[in-house]
Scaffold this active site. Structure first.
Site, PDB file in Angstrom:
ATOM      1  CE  LYS A 579      -2.316  -2.061   3.634  1.00 32.18           C
ATOM      2  NZ  LYS A 579      -2.211  -3.420   3.364  1.00 32.18           N
ATOM      3  CG  ASP A 678      -2.921  -1.813   7.147  1.00 31.88           C
ATOM      4  OD1 ASP A 678      -2.087  -1.721   6.225  1.00 31.88           O
ATOM      5  OD2 ASP A 678      -3.882  -2.602   7.121  1.00 31.88           O
ATOM      6  CE  LYS A 682      -5.927  -2.657   4.498  1.00 30.61           C
ATOM      7  NZ  LYS A 682      -6.329  -3.665   5.469  1.00 30.61           N
TER       8      LYS A 682
END
Ligand code: ADP
Ligand code: ASP
Ligand code: MG
Length: 815
Positions: A579, A678, A682
């Site tokens: 990511k 995280d 996203k």
């Protein structure tokens, strides 16, 4: 009567010659035969090298002669019974000694004329044909040898002499009308001038010798026996999927051979075409294979493209200037000067404005051509009417050939778009007036890719080869490779996708195999690979320059994420579950998307959000169809969901986090999950994909981790801090119980604002019943106003992430 020609590989050594003898013996039972042979494989090159060594006073030419002698003596010993060898050995030694004398002469004089050169190279065919003729006598008693120099007469253009057909035909007809032998063996390639100097017909010229004989005698068939199963749809050494062409017209074969299909020497066709004698191309090593039949019959219903060929080592010369417009004779002067210098023009285009002419010639002629052209246009240069010509070297011509192309629209369009999609830059284009070929000039480095991708487009029923370069073979990577291994056959048969893993790398080792790594033994291959280097990985991937290349990042590494742009710039697609790139600075994200568009290289990262769930793809479709996203609510962390779903009075927070790690639900550094980073990454990616500009700092992160846990530096310290602060986590759990709620880590985007944080979720919320490691996303859009579009399912785990990566790869295959 038939004429058969056997090429260099067919007569490379005694073993191969025995196959030739068998073929000839069989055929001689039905027909009278003339058998023209080449020099043993590689011997012509050796002779040329010996001559040039001698002329440059390098006495190692003697070693080359020894090497040549050895090859021939060895063959004699295996082909002819010992008691019959003497005369043949004597012939051979006498010729070698004559050859040596000629080379000694070159050495002493330090010079090599074209005439001497032809004399020297003629020994290749002279020796091979004589030996084969003697060996033939063992098989076919009624056989003989004839020196082709006594039959084929030429001018004195040494190296590539012109045949005097009238005299030659008469000689051939006279000789064979009186000859009654069943098999006559003849040296190919060589001829002689009127004053009896040895001449040669050009490299590869044994084919031509055979055609001259065939036409002069009006035989029923000319057979060219070589080392492949016929004329292929492309050079089989470069295009593995190439297939032999069963039937082809003279004109098509001529065009293919003119554009580089070495299997047939281009001048070969003309003599037999005028007599309508068919040519068979057959394989000495697989005589039962059908081969290629060349004749005047054309087939209007087959594939309009018969083959693809190429010529490398090409230079383009462009002559340009205002003084060329409407002025008669510029082209005439240009071509005249080239012809005066014996420079062969392979390719011509002229802009319709007449402002420029562009020609393709061999690299070797480029410097001479430039000097000669600039000299002839000296006056116009000085008056600035015509610019000095521009030379571009190291290019390659690729030609699509097929007689029926003229009856089909859109072929050139397909050709250009196929090349364009693979980032092959086209430097010049020409279409023959006969519409029998379309040729393009491209960079030499791109030739392999261009031939393969065109071949795939025009011959392989849309099968698409995808070449993967995979970095990271941990939990997810391993699953990914297993899945490919398992699906490979299905994909090929059902989706016409040929998936190959070309490179693999972990943090220690990397391995490359241009033919595709065996997916059964990949671990051993990787262990035996070389030391990993990201820079080398990029360079090797670029250097291979394979079509439909895809770099697959299955790491969580920042440095790897910084390499994407190098791939995209080279038209290599990027598929990633990492990511970091898409959640880095907005400009970087935008730049990667821009590069992807500019270089026509997909950049896909479906697994950045929700592992294998089709979240980003759905979002893309909504946006593409004109919808607009206003609000997103989501539980995006499979790991946090797993942790809070399992955390209980009896299962401590520390232990649950550990277990999540063991099962592969957390990032290698679990703090990235627990700190909310995280999830923030996203939601940031979803926001950006929805068309909004946002940075990581703009997302409010309401962390539930105590400060001390947040500040730990190692995984070990982090886990210790979880034990130390266990009461903090237990209190959160207690509070949730009291409120009759569940703990969920929620990401939100609404009205331009974004946040992530732990929330107490009441029973009536759709998030309440989210089990295990599931994810859920709600999109509120122009079209989904009251009821959001919901995507829900397993959002973490090696197998689902791997299948998400797989799906991205297939998306590329389906483009
Ligand atoms: P020979 O020595 O028998 O004359 P050549 O080496 O001259 O053989 O020609 C055969 C070779 O031509 C093949 O081994 C192949 O590598 C090459 N080749 C190039 N293009 C083609 C093509 N389109 N079809 C078949 N062979 C080709
Ligand atoms: N021996 C010659 C060459 O290598 C001619 C031929 O093989 O056709 O070019
Ligand atoms: Mg040949």
């Amino acid at each position: 009567m038939k004429v058969l020609k056997f090429g260099g590989t067919s007569v490379a050594n005694a073993q191969n010659i025995k196959l030739v003898l068998e073929i000839v013996e069989q055929k001689s039972k039905e027909d009278k035969l003339i058998v023209a042979v080449s020099a043993f494989s590689g011997v012509t090159d050796l002779l040329i090298s010996a001559a040039s060594k001698a002329a440059s006073k390098d006495d190692s030419y003697r070693d080359v002669v020894l090497q040549i002698e050895k090859k021939h003596l060895e063959a004699i010993k295996e082909l002819v019974p010992a008691n019959e060898q003497t005369a043949l050995l004597h012939y051979c030694k006498k010729n070698i000694s004559y050859l040596e004398t000629l080379l000694d002469g070159c050495y002493l004089l330090g010079e090599l004329t074209a005439r001497t050169s032809d004399m020297i190279v003629s020994f290749g065919e002279l020796l091979s044909s004589y030996i084969i003729a003697e060996a033939m006598k063992q098989k076919v008693a009624n056989s003989s040898f004839k020196d082709s120099r006594e039959l084929i007469k030429t001018d004195t253009n040494f190296g590539k002499a012109e045949v005097y057909f009238e005299l030659t035909n008469k000689n051939i007809q006279n000789y064979f009308s009186e000859d009654s032998t069943q098999v006559t063996v003849i040296p190919g390639f060589i001829a002689s001038s009127s004053n009896k100097n040895t001449t040669t017909l050009g490299r590869g010229g044994s084919d031509y010798t055979a055609a001259i004989l065939a036409a002069a005698l009006n035989v029923t068939e000319l057979e060219i026996w070589t080392d492949v199963n016929g004329m292929f749809t492309a050079n089989p050494k470069i295009v593995k999927q190439a297939q032999p062409i069963e039937k082809i017209t003279y004109e098509e074969a001529m065009e293919l051979s003119h554009f580089g299909a070495k299997v047939l020497y281009p001048p070969t066709i003309q003599p037999v075409l005028s007599k309508n004698i068919p040519i068979w191309i057959k394989n000495t090593f697989e005589p039962e294979a059908f081969g290629t039949y060349i004749s005047s019959e054309s087939n209007p219903n087959g594939n309009p493209i018969k083959g693809i060929s190429h010529i490398d080592k090409i230079s383009l010369i462009t002559l340009e200037g205002s003084g060329m417009v409407g002025v008669a004779g510029v082209s005439k002067r240009l071509f005249e000067v080239l012809s005066n210098h014996s420079i062969n023009v392979i390719f011509i285009t002229q802009a319709s404005s007449e402002h420029s002419i562009c020609i393709g010639i061999l690299n070797a002629d480029a410097d001479l051509a430039k000097t000669a052209i600039d000299k002839i246009f000296e006056l116009e240069n000085s008056q600035q009417k015509i610019n000095p010509c521009v030379v571009e070297k190291d290019l390659c011509i690729v030609a699509l050939v097929g007689e029926q192309m003229k009856n089909h629209q859109g072929i050139s369009g397909k050709m250009f778009s196929t090349l364009g999609k693979n980032n092959v830059n086209i430097r010049a284009i020409a279409q023959g007036a006969s519409e029998r070929n379309i040729s393009v000039v491209i960079n030499e480095n791109d030739v392999k890719k261009a031939l393969n991708t065109l071949h795939e487009r025009f011959f392989e029923e849309q099968t698409k080869q995808l070449n993967l370069f995979v970095m990271g073979v941990g939990n997810v990577g391993e699953k990914f490779i297993e899945q490919i291994h398992q699906q490979k056959k299905f994909l090929k048969e059902n989706l016409k996708i040929n998936l190959r893993v070309i490179a693999l790398s972990n943090s220690r080792k990397m391995v490359f195999d241009e033919e595709g790594i065996s997916l059964k033994d990949w671990k051993t291959d990787l262990d035996n690979g070389e030391k990993t280097s990201k820079a080398d990985f990029i360079e090797k991937t670029k250097a291979l320059n394979l079509r439909n290349s895809i770099f697959v990042d299955i790491t969580a590494n920042t440095e790897v994420s910084k390499t994407y742009e190098h791939y995209l710039r080279k038209n290599i697609a990027v598929v990633t579950c990492n990511k970091i790139a898409c959640s880095s600075e907005y400009d970087n994200y935008l730049n990667l998307k821009r590069l992807s568009r500019k270089y026509n290289a997909p950049f896909l990262f479906e697994t950045n959000v929700g592992a294998g769930l089709p979240i980003i793809d759905t979002l893309k479709h909504l946006i593409a169809s004109g919808d607009r996203i206003h609000k997103i609510q989501a539980v995006l962390s499979g790991s946090l969901n797993f942790i809070f779903n399992n955390f209980s009075e009896t299962y401590t927070f520390h232990d649950v986090v550990k277990e999540a790690g063991v099962q592969g639900f957390t990032e290698p550094d679990p703090k990235i999950d627990l700190s909310g980073v995280d999830v923030a990454r996203k939601i940031l990616i979803l926001i950006r994909e929805s068309g909004y500009q946002m940075e990581m700092e703009d997302i409010e992160n309401i962390s539930f981790l105590p400060k001390e846990c947040m500040e730990t530096k190692t995984n070990e310290d982090f886990f210790k801090s979880l034990i130390k602060h266990s009461s903090h986590f237990e209190n959160l759990l207690k509070e949730a119980k009291e409120k009759d709620c569940r703990l969920k880590f929620v990401a939100k985007f609404d009205n331009g604002k974004a946040s992530v944080g732990l929330q107490f979720i009441p029973k009536e919320s759709p998030f309440y019943n989210l089990e295990g490691k599931d994810n859920i996303v709600e999109f509120f859009t122009d079209r989904y106003v009251d009821q959001p579009l919901i995507i829900k399912g397993a959002g973490a785990g090696a197998a689902v992430t791997a299948s998400g990566i797989f799906a991205d790869v297939i998306r590329i295959g389906n483009v």
